[in-house]
Design an enzyme around this catalytic site. Structure first.
Site, PDB file in Angstrom:
ATOM      1  N   SER A 145       0.842  -1.204   0.000  1.00 17.07           N
ATOM      2  CA  SER A 145       0.000   0.000   0.000  1.00 17.07           C
ATOM      3  C   SER A 145       0.872   1.247   0.000  1.00 17.07           C
ATOM      4  O   SER A 145       1.995   1.231   0.536  1.00 17.07           O
ATOM      5  CB  SER A 145      -0.877   0.022   1.255  1.00 17.07           C
ATOM      6  OG  SER A 145      -1.604   1.237   1.316  1.00 17.07           O
ATOM      7  N   TYR A 157      -2.005  -0.106  10.471  1.00 19.75           N
ATOM      8  CA  TYR A 157      -2.168  -0.625   9.098  1.00 19.75           C
ATOM      9  C   TYR A 157      -0.927  -0.276   8.270  1.00 19.75           C
ATOM     10  O   TYR A 157      -0.367  -1.132   7.578  1.00 19.75           O
ATOM     11  CB  TYR A 157      -3.430  -0.043   8.464  1.00 19.75           C
ATOM     12  CG  TYR A 157      -3.603  -0.408   7.007  1.00 19.75           C
ATOM     13  CD1 TYR A 157      -4.069  -1.666   6.639  1.00 19.75           C
ATOM     14  CD2 TYR A 157      -3.286   0.502   5.997  1.00 19.75           C
ATOM     15  CE1 TYR A 157      -4.213  -2.009   5.300  1.00 19.75           C
ATOM     16  CE2 TYR A 157      -3.436   0.167   4.661  1.00 19.75           C
ATOM     17  CZ  TYR A 157      -3.897  -1.087   4.311  1.00 19.75           C
ATOM     18  OH  TYR A 157      -4.041  -1.423   2.986  1.00 19.75           O
TER      19      TYR A 157
HETATM   20  N1  LIG Z   1      -9.050  -0.349  -1.044  1.00 16.83           N
HETATM   21  C1  LIG Z   1      -8.072   0.458  -0.664  1.00 16.83           C
HETATM   22  O1  LIG Z   1      -8.278   1.652  -0.388  1.00 16.83           O
HETATM   23  C2  LIG Z   1      -6.664  -0.073  -0.592  1.00 16.83           C
HETATM   24  C3  LIG Z   1      -5.592   0.840  -0.687  1.00 16.83           C
HETATM   25  C4  LIG Z   1      -4.298   0.359  -0.626  1.00 16.83           C
HETATM   26  C5  LIG Z   1      -4.063  -0.994  -0.508  1.00 16.83           C
HETATM   27  N2  LIG Z   1      -5.118  -1.852  -0.432  1.00 16.83           N
HETATM   28  C6  LIG Z   1      -4.805  -3.277  -0.303  1.00 16.83           C
HETATM   29  O2  LIG Z   1      -5.344  -3.950  -1.446  1.00 16.83           O
HETATM   30  C7  LIG Z   1      -5.613  -5.319  -1.095  1.00 16.83           C
HETATM   31  C8  LIG Z   1      -6.985  -5.705  -1.594  1.00 16.83           C
HETATM   32  O3  LIG Z   1      -7.924  -4.827  -1.014  1.00 16.83           O
HETATM   33  P1  LIG Z   1      -9.331  -4.551  -1.688  1.00 16.83           P
HETATM   34  O4  LIG Z   1      -9.487  -3.073  -1.728  1.00 16.83           O
HETATM   35  O5  LIG Z   1      -9.492  -5.363  -2.919  1.00 16.83           O
HETATM   36  O6  LIG Z   1     -10.254  -5.110  -0.494  1.00 16.83           O
HETATM   37  P2  LIG Z   1     -11.622  -5.919  -0.479  1.00 16.83           P
HETATM   38  O7  LIG Z   1     -12.102  -5.792   0.932  1.00 16.83           O
HETATM   39  O8  LIG Z   1     -12.527  -5.504  -1.587  1.00 16.83           O
HETATM   40  O9  LIG Z   1     -11.170  -7.439  -0.738  1.00 16.83           O
HETATM   41  C9  LIG Z   1     -10.423  -8.155   0.202  1.00 16.83           C
HETATM   42  C10 LIG Z   1     -10.815  -9.620   0.141  1.00 16.83           C
HETATM   43  O10 LIG Z   1      -9.982 -10.334   1.081  1.00 16.83           O
HETATM   44  C11 LIG Z   1     -10.791 -11.262   1.776  1.00 16.83           C
HETATM   45  N3  LIG Z   1     -10.168 -11.554   3.074  1.00 16.83           N
HETATM   46  C12 LIG Z   1     -10.144 -10.777   4.178  1.00 16.83           C
HETATM   47  N4  LIG Z   1      -9.474 -11.382   5.173  1.00 16.83           N
HETATM   48  C13 LIG Z   1      -9.068 -12.576   4.684  1.00 16.83           C
HETATM   49  C14 LIG Z   1      -8.323 -13.656   5.227  1.00 16.83           C
HETATM   50  N5  LIG Z   1      -7.874 -13.622   6.489  1.00 16.83           N
HETATM   51  N6  LIG Z   1      -8.064 -14.724   4.440  1.00 16.83           N
HETATM   52  C15 LIG Z   1      -8.520 -14.775   3.160  1.00 16.83           C
HETATM   53  N7  LIG Z   1      -9.246 -13.792   2.607  1.00 16.83           N
HETATM   54  C16 LIG Z   1      -9.502 -12.698   3.342  1.00 16.83           C
HETATM   55  C17 LIG Z   1     -12.143 -10.582   1.901  1.00 16.83           C
HETATM   56  O11 LIG Z   1     -13.184 -11.532   2.151  1.00 16.83           O
HETATM   57  C18 LIG Z   1     -12.264  -9.871   0.554  1.00 16.83           C
HETATM   58  O12 LIG Z   1     -12.906 -10.694  -0.402  1.00 16.83           O
HETATM   59  C19 LIG Z   1      -5.407  -5.414   0.427  1.00 16.83           C
HETATM   60  O13 LIG Z   1      -4.124  -5.953   0.677  1.00 16.83           O
HETATM   61  C20 LIG Z   1      -5.451  -3.970   0.893  1.00 16.83           C
HETATM   62  O14 LIG Z   1      -4.705  -3.786   2.064  1.00 16.83           O
HETATM   63  C21 LIG Z   1      -6.409  -1.424  -0.478  1.00 16.83           C
END
Ligand SMILES: NC(=O)c1ccc[n+]([C@@H]2O[C@H](COP(=O)([O-])OP(=O)(O)OC[C@H]3O[C@@H](n4cnc5c(N)ncnc54)[C@H](O)[C@@H]3O)[C@@H](O)[C@H]2O)c1
Length: 259
Positions: A145, A157
């Site tokens: 991130s 985080y």
């Molecule tokens: N959305 C943002 O603003 C953002 C910004 C920077 C980085 N990220 C990173 O991007 C990645 C994906 O995030 P996203 O935005 O697609 O989120 P999202 O919440 O849409 O998807 C995350 C998925 O991970 C699954 N999950 C959660 N805990 C789990 C576990 N312990 N084991 C297996 N599956 C699990 C959830 O059920 C969900 O389907 C993450 O690593 C997040 O930290 C997100």
């Protein structure tokens, strides 16, 4: 077909970046294991891939549990006969988005590290074991991130993502003699995934639009980051086109970090 014949595992494949990446990997010819803690959403992504002619199957897996991660990777090898790509994409937000450092409890801290760092540690460790067992090269991609590159708030985080970035680079160095590559994508805030809702934010259409305007205004390129943006970078980084790229932390941020 950048990933023709490759066997790939994508975690967090039920939503957001993971779902978009699983679909793009499959569209580029990969066979994809779609893993998620939510079995229904993992199945939905796998079904959507199969319904458009791709090859995918779902597995329920909590990446914070090493035995689950071992089972997940074994399922991929059993089904596909080998493993080429592991995308450790799962990440969870702080349970109450906007919480200050002192508002984090010990269990908040432990869960964030268990999932965001522990999950990627298990995924990297057992991917490397399998790649070495196969005596083939292999590719690891982690989702970091921008919060691990600059301090945006969200201290715990951000610390998990900083740790994940360092893990990625160390795996790249250790893996290089074996032809194993490891990189991370580092997205900026993505308003259209379920991530902020997982942090307790009230994601109405109105608030999503407001967050999208806010994040877009902070990026030099001036538009919010989407899961699809991440999936496009992911496809490239796990493909042979990126054969000389390892240990890279690639911001998907519209130029935010550069500014
Ligand atoms: N959305 C943002 O603003 C953002 C910004 C920077 C980085 N990220 C990173 O991007 C990645 C994906 O995030 P996203 O935005 O697609 O989120 P999202 O919440 O849409 O998807 C995350 C998925 O991970 C699954 N999950 C959660 N805990 C789990 C576990 N312990 N084991 C297996 N599956 C699990 C959830 O059920 C969900 O389907 C993450 O690593 C997040 O930290 C997100």
């Amino acid at each position: 077909m950048l990933l023709e014949g490759k066997a790939a595992v994508v975690t967090g494949a039920g939503s957001g970046v993971g779902a978009a990446s699983a679909r793009r990997f499959a569209a580029e010819g990969a066979r994809v294991l779609c893993a998620d803690i939510n079995p229904d959403s993992a199945r939905e992504t796998a079904d959507s891939i199969e319904s458009t002619g791709g090859t995918a199957f779902p597995v329920a897996c909590d990446v914070a549990d090493e035995a689950d991660v071992v089972m997940m990777l074994r399922a991929a090898v059993d089904r596909f006969g080998r493993l080429d790509i592991v995308f450790n994409n799962v990440g969870v937000p702080t349970p109450r988005l906007g919480a200050s450092l002192e508002e984090h409890t010990v269990s908040d801290f432990q869960r964030l590290f268990a999932v965001n760092v522990g999950g990627a540690f298990f995924g990297c460790k057992h991917a490397v074991i399998q790649f070495k067992r196969q005596q083939t090269s292999g590719v690891i991609l982690n989702t970091g991130s921008v919060d691990g590159l600059v301090a945006w708030g969200g201290a715990v985080y951000g610390a998990t993502k900083g740790a994940l970035h360092q893990l990625t680079r160390a795996v790249a160095i250790e893996g290089a003699p074996f032809g194993i590559r490891a990189n991370a994508i580092c997205p900026a805030g993505m308003p259209y995934t379920n991530f902020m809702a997982a942090g307790g934010a009230d994601m109405t259409a109105e608030s999503i639009a407001r967050i999208a305007r806010h994040t877009a205004a902070r990026h030099p390129l001036g538009r919010p980051i989407t899961a699809q943006d991440c999936a496009e970078a992911a496809v490239f980084l796990v493909s042979d086109r990126a054969a000389d790229i390892t240990g890279a932390l690639v911001p998907i941020d519209g130029g935010y970090v550069a500014g």
